[in-house]
Design a protein around this motif. Structure first.
Motif, PDB file in Angstrom:
ATOM      1  N   ARG A 125       0.838  -1.128  -0.241  1.00 31.74           N
ATOM      2  CA  ARG A 125      -0.327  -0.219  -0.160  1.00 31.74           C
ATOM      3  C   ARG A 125       0.691   1.536  -0.034  1.00 31.74           C
ATOM      4  NH1 ARG A 125      -5.615   1.437   1.590  1.00 31.74           N
ATOM      5  NH2 ARG A 125      -5.805   3.597   2.351  1.00 31.74           N
ATOM      6  N   ASP A 126       0.233   2.002  -0.979  1.00 32.62           N
ATOM      7  CA  ASP A 126       1.306   3.122  -0.896  1.00 32.62           C
ATOM      8  C   ASP A 126       2.872   3.629  -1.298  1.00 32.62           C
ATOM      9  OD1 ASP A 126      -1.111   4.722   0.192  1.00 32.62           O
ATOM     10  OD2 ASP A 126      -0.256   4.665   2.007  1.00 32.62           O
ATOM     11  N   GLN A 127       2.557   2.604  -2.311  1.00 35.18           N
ATOM     12  CA  GLN A 127       3.937   2.302  -2.575  1.00 35.18           C
ATOM     13  C   GLN A 127       4.084   1.265  -4.237  1.00 35.18           C
ATOM     14  OE1 GLN A 127       6.770  -0.639  -0.966  1.00 35.18           O
ATOM     15  NE2 GLN A 127       6.298   0.784   1.154  1.00 35.18           N
ATOM     16  N   GLY A 128       4.746   2.047  -5.540  1.00 36.40           N
ATOM     17  CA  GLY A 128       4.759   1.857  -6.393  1.00 36.40           C
ATOM     18  C   GLY A 128       3.681   1.690  -7.389  1.00 36.40           C
ATOM     19  N   GLU A 129       3.627   1.011  -7.975  1.00 34.81           N
ATOM     20  CA  GLU A 129       2.030   0.888  -9.397  1.00 34.81           C
ATOM     21  C   GLU A 129       1.275   0.423  -8.690  1.00 34.81           C
ATOM     22  OE1 GLU A 129       5.146  -1.825 -12.912  1.00 34.81           O
ATOM     23  OE2 GLU A 129       3.573  -2.365 -12.053  1.00 34.81           O
ATOM     24  N   ALA A 130       1.028  -0.437  -7.720  1.00 34.10           N
ATOM     25  CA  ALA A 130      -0.045  -0.091  -6.728  1.00 34.10           C
ATOM     26  C   ALA A 130      -0.788   1.412  -6.672  1.00 34.10           C
ATOM     27  CB  ALA A 130      -0.319  -1.119  -4.894  1.00 34.10           C
ATOM     28  N   ALA A 131       0.348   1.507  -5.820  1.00 31.80           N
ATOM     29  CA  ALA A 131       0.062   3.592  -5.201  1.00 31.80           C
ATOM     30  C   ALA A 131      -0.685   3.872  -6.358  1.00 31.80           C
ATOM     31  CB  ALA A 131       1.120   3.832  -4.412  1.00 31.80           C
ATOM     32  N   THR A 132       0.048   3.999  -7.799  1.00 31.70           N
ATOM     33  CA  THR A 132      -0.047   5.054  -9.171  1.00 31.70           C
ATOM     34  C   THR A 132      -1.745   4.571  -9.176  1.00 31.70           C
ATOM     35  OG1 THR A 132       2.323   4.544  -9.666  1.00 31.70           O
ATOM     36  CG2 THR A 132       0.391   5.125 -11.589  1.00 31.70           C
ATOM     37  N   ILE A 133      -2.041   3.215  -9.370  1.00 28.80           N
ATOM     38  CA  ILE A 133      -3.736   2.988  -9.999  1.00 28.80           C
ATOM     39  C   ILE A 133      -4.178   3.419  -8.291  1.00 28.80           C
ATOM     40  CG2 ILE A 133      -4.859   0.546 -10.236  1.00 28.80           C
ATOM     41  CD1 ILE A 133      -2.536  -0.997 -11.425  1.00 28.80           C
ATOM     42  N   ALA A 134      -3.824   3.374  -7.773  1.00 29.24           N
ATOM     43  CA  ALA A 134      -4.978   4.481  -6.355  1.00 29.24           C
ATOM     44  C   ALA A 134      -5.233   5.206  -6.688  1.00 29.24           C
ATOM     45  CB  ALA A 134      -4.357   3.608  -5.231  1.00 29.24           C
ATOM     46  N   THR A 135      -4.303   6.598  -7.254  1.00 31.59           N
ATOM     47  CA  THR A 135      -4.246   7.343  -7.149  1.00 31.59           C
ATOM     48  C   THR A 135      -4.581   8.060  -8.730  1.00 31.59           C
ATOM     49  OG1 THR A 135      -2.059   7.415  -6.154  1.00 31.59           O
ATOM     50  CG2 THR A 135      -2.619   9.272  -7.493  1.00 31.59           C
ATOM     51  N   ILE A 136      -4.503   6.866 -10.197  1.00 32.09           N
ATOM     52  CA  ILE A 136      -5.730   7.561 -10.515  1.00 32.09           C
ATOM     53  C   ILE A 136      -7.411   7.563 -10.507  1.00 32.09           C
ATOM     54  CG2 ILE A 136      -6.228   6.860 -12.866  1.00 32.09           C
ATOM     55  CD1 ILE A 136      -3.529   5.610 -13.064  1.00 32.09           C
ATOM     56  N   THR A 137      -7.350   6.242  -9.939  1.00 32.86           N
ATOM     57  CA  THR A 137      -8.810   6.606  -9.228  1.00 32.86           C
ATOM     58  C   THR A 137      -9.331   7.151  -8.305  1.00 32.86           C
ATOM     59  OG1 THR A 137      -8.212   3.646  -9.458  1.00 32.86           O
ATOM     60  CG2 THR A 137     -10.253   4.616  -8.349  1.00 32.86           C
ATOM     61  N   ARG A 138      -8.361   7.936  -7.323  1.00 34.96           N
ATOM     62  CA  ARG A 138      -8.939   8.909  -6.937  1.00 34.96           C
ATOM     63  C   ARG A 138      -9.112  10.369  -7.412  1.00 34.96           C
ATOM     64  NH1 ARG A 138      -4.659   7.032  -2.358  1.00 34.96           N
ATOM     65  NH2 ARG A 138      -5.314   5.467  -1.099  1.00 34.96           N
ATOM     66  N   GLU A 139      -7.999  10.250  -8.742  1.00 29.91           N
ATOM     67  CA  GLU A 139      -8.087  11.430  -9.399  1.00 29.91           C
ATOM     68  C   GLU A 139      -9.869  11.347 -10.124  1.00 29.91           C
ATOM     69  OE1 GLU A 139      -4.937  11.708 -10.911  1.00 29.91           O
ATOM     70  OE2 GLU A 139      -3.678  12.816  -9.550  1.00 29.91           O
TER      71      GLU A 139
END
Length: 293
Positions: free
Chosen positions: A53-67
């Motif tokens: 959580r909050d690292q690497g590609e998983a965090a990138t996908i989560a950030t895209i989703t939130r945005e």
């Protein structure tokens, strides 16, 4: 998915892995890049720095989703994640790490988080941490998949059952039934070899070659078996689709893309219908009143 989005007024986003070939790199750099999976533009589901959580590609996908939730004013309780192959494993990873963000997940030719290793669900429950909650999943797996073999799909099912067993009351105590509430076969009797072998191998010899009907264009869809699982409240929780004869492809897909098969079943509609019955706060369940959280 684009056609369905237009019809149903939903939003679909396609996070894409970086392509190292878009920039000049040395031969040694490219070889290293190919080794870690990026050369094939596959998600790094097997690298520790990308599956926390909050690292690497998983965090990138989560950030895209939130945005996108904020930009498009999307109902935050009605957000879902789906992937195929490496994307399916990353979908399993992200939904495990961010149960506070996604209401349900769908895996096509995937395996269990982390990196196909946890059939008990214990590691995935631990990874959920303070955000642990029920996570509905619909899984699609071909019996003739030569890249992501069928047993790995079953492993993902077992992990999901165990994870949800842990999540409902903090104990692995069988509160979630591990046997299917309902099992339905579709199209199996239409095989040229109807009645031969056992269920699951009716038209697929040794589960490693395409269905005869599909190969000859006799059928519009591969035969499939649908297993439906419920939670402790008898609410729909997990679907597992065994698609007999399907190789490493997305069935009912657009053939202009890679790893697609024009033959059904239509798993796009199936995943969408599964998602319709799920919401992160439990308020959208299309189930009888007796099914409550």
């Amino acid at each position: 998915w684009n056609e369905l989005a237009e019809q149903q007024n939903i939003f679909v986003a396609y996070p894409d892995q970086k392509d190292p070939n878009e920039q000049e790199v040395s031969g040694e750099q490219l070889e290293d890049h190919l080794f870690d999976g990026n050369g094939a533009r596959c998600w790094n589901w097997f690298r520790p720095e990308h599956i926390q959580r909050d690292q690497g590609e998983a965090a990138t996908i989560a950030t895209i989703t939130r945005e996108l939730i904020e930009e498009l004013d999307i109902d935050p309780t009605r957000v879902f994640i789906m992937g195929i192959s490496a994307g399916a494993i990353m979908a399993s990873t992200v939904s495990t790490l961010y149960p506070d963000l996604f209401a349900a997940a769908s895996l096509v030719a995937g395996c269990a988080y982390p990196a196909c290793t946890d059939s008990s669900g214990s590691l995935s429950y631990q990874a959920m941490g303070e955000h642990a909650r029920r996570m509905p999943v619909v899984i699609f797996q071909g019996t003739a998949d030569e890249i992501q073999p069928y047993p790995l799909g079953r492993e993902a099912l077992h992990q999901s059952l165990g994870m949800n067993d842990w999540a409902d009351d903090g104990e692995l105590n069988g509160s979630v039934p591990y046997t299917a509430d309902q099992t339905q076969d579709y199209g199996l009797d239409s095989s040229l070899f109807a009645g031969a072998g056992t269920t699951g191998d009716t038209c697929v010899r040794n589960s490693n070659s395409p269905c005869i009907g599909g190969a000859l264009g006799i059928e519009q869809s591969y035969p499939f078996t649908l297993e439906s699982f419920v939670d402790s409240n008898q609410c729909p929780l997990i679907q597992f689709w065994t698609i007999h004869g399907l190789t490493h492809n997305y069935p009912g897909g657009n053939t202009e893309g890679s790893f697609t098969d024009p033959l059904g079943p239509d798993i796009t509609a199936a995943a969408y219908n599964f998602f319709l019955a799920q919401a992160r706060d439990g308020s959208y369940y299309q189930t009888p009143a007796a099914c409550s959280l």
